[in-house]
Design an enzyme around this catalytic site. Structure first.
Site, PDB file in Angstrom:
ATOM      1  N   GLN A  79      10.716  24.388  79.628  1.00 33.64           N
ATOM      2  CA  GLN A  79       9.576  25.808  79.848  1.00 33.64           C
ATOM      3  C   GLN A  79      10.560  26.024  81.010  1.00 33.64           C
ATOM      4  O   GLN A  79       8.945  26.962  81.753  1.00 33.64           O
ATOM      5  CB  GLN A  79       8.910  24.974  79.506  1.00 33.64           C
ATOM      6  CG  GLN A  79       8.651  24.646  78.520  1.00 33.64           C
ATOM      7  CD  GLN A  79       8.440  25.948  76.927  1.00 33.64           C
ATOM      8  OE1 GLN A  79       8.644  27.362  77.455  1.00 33.64           O
ATOM      9  NE2 GLN A  79       9.403  25.791  75.714  1.00 33.64           N
ATOM     10  N   SER A  80      11.925  26.385  81.344  1.00 38.29           N
ATOM     11  CA  SER A  80      11.576  26.683  83.244  1.00 38.29           C
ATOM     12  C   SER A  80      11.365  28.681  82.764  1.00 38.29           C
ATOM     13  O   SER A  80      11.641  29.036  81.995  1.00 38.29           O
ATOM     14  CB  SER A  80      13.472  26.288  83.555  1.00 38.29           C
ATOM     15  OG  SER A  80      13.335  27.436  84.439  1.00 38.29           O
ATOM     16  N   ASN A  81      10.175  28.584  83.675  1.00 42.55           N
ATOM     17  CA  ASN A  81      10.614  30.503  84.049  1.00 42.55           C
ATOM     18  C   ASN A  81      11.165  30.691  84.562  1.00 42.55           C
ATOM     19  O   ASN A  81      11.535  32.220  84.296  1.00 42.55           O
ATOM     20  CB  ASN A  81       8.865  30.308  84.614  1.00 42.55           C
ATOM     21  CG  ASN A  81       7.948  29.799  84.007  1.00 42.55           C
ATOM     22  OD1 ASN A  81       7.295  30.627  83.143  1.00 42.55           O
ATOM     23  ND2 ASN A  81       7.075  28.898  84.902  1.00 42.55           N
TER      24      ASN A  81
END
Ligand SMILES: *Cc1c(COP(=O)(O)O)cnc(C)c1O
Length: 330
Positions: A79-81
């Site tokens: 879920q890396s921004n």
């Protein structure tokens, strides 16, 4: 050459909507009966869903384009921004993104992953420990090179990206000044260090008496203090600044990490609801919800004087909300 010129002389592509709003959180400040709390709305940087990565990438992507890159490679968690923002800005600039995400390929693409998909990023799911990532990324870069691509690696915390937060510091100080507000503290979620590094360099370079407090979102991430200092020094060097920076300048608080990275506690949940319902501002479950929970605890513990002014930087992360949908309303 003054600092404004030094920043403005670096190659840069416009990716973020700047300046972002600077607002007082009047009702929250009143409810807590502590210092005045302000918020810097970097959740509104754009280009899609916003966040602090957009500011960093203005300088990093300019470098990538200058070096002739046609593929940008970004690492991250599922879920890396960071990875999501790279996927978006790559399309904005007409280059391809390869995301190297640590974790198993999921059944459902949700939150940031959904956006990565919609923007057509190539996603490589890798089952690897953090320390194995370097090797994996190198081999992917090599593979792309053999295919004839000009690939450019975009780490989460490049010193060039920290320049984006020197710039944010300048922007913030200008906004506060025009409101007649003297900032005493800047508080923000600290992950990989570049945001804090940039703010520290800004604070030193402008000779501001502003304390920058990073709230670690991860326990045991004690390497972060050193990384932040290293990135800050390199960022100052890029800007040709002669500022003295030492470990004492890097203030990272580990008291508010909760139960671990990405774990939604009751306190974070309450904080997200409180801020939504008092201020009309949405925080995310992983970074800003945790950092704000930390700030609220500090206020309750009497960390700040009542006549002090505290700025919370909303660093974004909004797509994370959807990943935690069940837990957030239970
Ligand atoms: C990446 C990120 C941070 C941490 O920023 P660093 O510069 O890596 O310390 C904070 N908040 C959000 C929402 C992020 O995505």
């Amino acid at each position: 050459m003054n600092l404004n010129l030094r920043i403005d002389n670096l190659p840069r592509v416009k990716l973020a909507n700047l300046p972002t709003p600077f607002e007082e959180m009047k009702r929250l400040s009143k409810a807590l009966n502590g210092p005045r709390i302000f918020v810097k709305r970097d959740d509104l940087t754009g280009p899609v869903f916003g966040g602090n990565k957009a500011r960093k990438l203005e300088f990093v992507m300019a470098d990538a384009l200058e070096k002739g890159a046609d593929v940008v490679v970004a690492p991250g968690s599922l879920q890396s921004n960071h990875a999501r923002t790279v996927a978006i800005v790559a399309r904005k600039l007409g280059v391809k993104a390869v995301l190297v995400l640590r974790g198993e390929k999921p059944q459902i693409y949700d939150g940031n992953l959904l956006i990565d998909k919609l923007f057509g990023a190539e996603i490589r799911f890798v089952q690897a420990k953090q320390h194995e990532m370097e090797f994996i990324l190198k081999s992917i870069m090599e593979e792309l090179r053999e295919k004839g691509c000009k690939s450019y690696y975009v780490p989460p915390s490049p010193p060039l990206g920290a320049v984006g937060y020197v710039n944010a510091f300048r922007e913030l100080v200008d906004q506060a000044e025009s409101l007649g507000v003297e900032i005493d503290y800047i508080v923000h979620a600290a992950g990989s260090g570049a945001t804090q590094a940039g703010l520290l360099v800004g604070s030193k370079a402008f000779n501001a008496k502003i304390k920058v407090l990073g709230i670690s979102i991860e326990p045991d991430n004690y390497q972060l203090v050193k990384t932040t200092l290293t990135v800050a020094k390199e960022c100052a060097r890029i800007l040709g600044l002669n500022v003295s920076l030492s470990l004492n300048d890097v203030e990272i608080l580990y008291d508010y990490v909760g139960e671990g990275y990405g774990i939604l506690t009751q306190e974070i949940k309450e904080t997200i609801k409180t801020v939504a319902q008092t201020e009309g501002i949405l925080l995310d479950p992983v970074y800003t919800g945790k950092a704000m929970a930390g700030l609220i605890s500090m206020i309750k513990e009497g960390y700040f004087e009542k006549d002090e002014n505290v700025v919370f930087i909303h660093t974004g992360g909004i797509p994370g909300i959807f990943v935690y949908k069940d837990k957030l309303i239970s």
